[in-house]
Enzyme design. Sequence first.
Site, PDB file in Angstrom:
ATOM      1  N   PRO A  90       5.127  -8.450  -1.124  1.00 58.81           N
ATOM      2  CA  PRO A  90       6.028  -7.517  -1.808  1.00 58.81           C
ATOM      3  C   PRO A  90       6.486  -6.294  -1.008  1.00 58.81           C
ATOM      4  O   PRO A  90       6.148  -5.158  -1.328  1.00 58.81           O
ATOM      5  CB  PRO A  90       5.197  -7.092  -3.013  1.00 58.81           C
ATOM      6  CG  PRO A  90       3.792  -7.119  -2.506  1.00 58.81           C
ATOM      7  CD  PRO A  90       3.742  -8.307  -1.585  1.00 58.81           C
ATOM      8  N   CYS A  91       7.317  -6.516   0.003  1.00 59.28           N
ATOM      9  CA  CYS A  91       7.841  -5.400   0.791  1.00 59.28           C
ATOM     10  C   CYS A  91       8.678  -4.445  -0.064  1.00 59.28           C
ATOM     11  O   CYS A  91       8.836  -3.274   0.292  1.00 59.28           O
ATOM     12  CB  CYS A  91       8.624  -5.907   1.987  1.00 59.28           C
ATOM     13  SG  CYS A  91       9.932  -7.080   1.589  1.00 59.28           S
ATOM     14  N   HIS A  92       9.171  -4.911  -1.198  1.00 56.16           N
ATOM     15  CA  HIS A  92       9.937  -4.034  -2.089  1.00 56.16           C
ATOM     16  C   HIS A  92       9.063  -2.926  -2.684  1.00 56.16           C
ATOM     17  O   HIS A  92       9.582  -1.927  -3.161  1.00 56.16           O
ATOM     18  CB  HIS A  92      10.615  -4.835  -3.207  1.00 56.16           C
ATOM     19  CG  HIS A  92       9.672  -5.549  -4.117  1.00 56.16           C
ATOM     20  ND1 HIS A  92       9.102  -6.765  -3.783  1.00 56.16           N
ATOM     21  CD2 HIS A  92       9.177  -5.228  -5.342  1.00 56.16           C
ATOM     22  CE1 HIS A  92       8.318  -7.163  -4.769  1.00 56.16           C
ATOM     23  NE2 HIS A  92       8.335  -6.252  -5.722  1.00 56.16           N
TER      24      HIS A  92
END
Length: 171
Positions: free
Chosen positions: A134-136
């Site tokens: 989850p880079c977001h």
Amino acid sequence: MTETVAFGSVPTELGDVLAAVTPAGVAGMNFRDSKRARERFAARLGLPIVEDDARVSRVRAELAAYFAGELREFTVAVDWRLMSGSQRRVLGLLYESVPFGKVVTYGDLADETGVPARGIGSIMGSNPIPIIVPCHRVVAGDGLGGFSGGDGVESKRWLLTHEGQLPLALF
């Protein structure tokens, strides 16, 4: 037996999200399914493409459930082979320690890993498995920060709103 890559996609609010799945797990994702995206993943992996609905069914089901608001934690296996050692260290820490509904700053990850904050941004921008890894959920100390997936920051804003980190925008 030759290793292969299979593809599956799921229609979402952000586009037809594509997953590249090897026998080891999800190796890549893209916010837009296309022949070019599939060919690019296959070339990067150095693997031939096969049709394998059984292999992609679980990731497709989990992505559909995530976008429907029914899944908070992915359980599909992740194939980390497209990542360098530093990418694996940083993205692995993110994957293991920042759950649905939480965020961390670029600076926090820099402090935790010893990678400079600018390097953290580059690693997030080159994440081959967005959403699942989850880079977001990595934000700037003073705002959202950047995002290279989908429609850029608007996709990041949608994902964080979906996870309850941002209020719904008033239009």
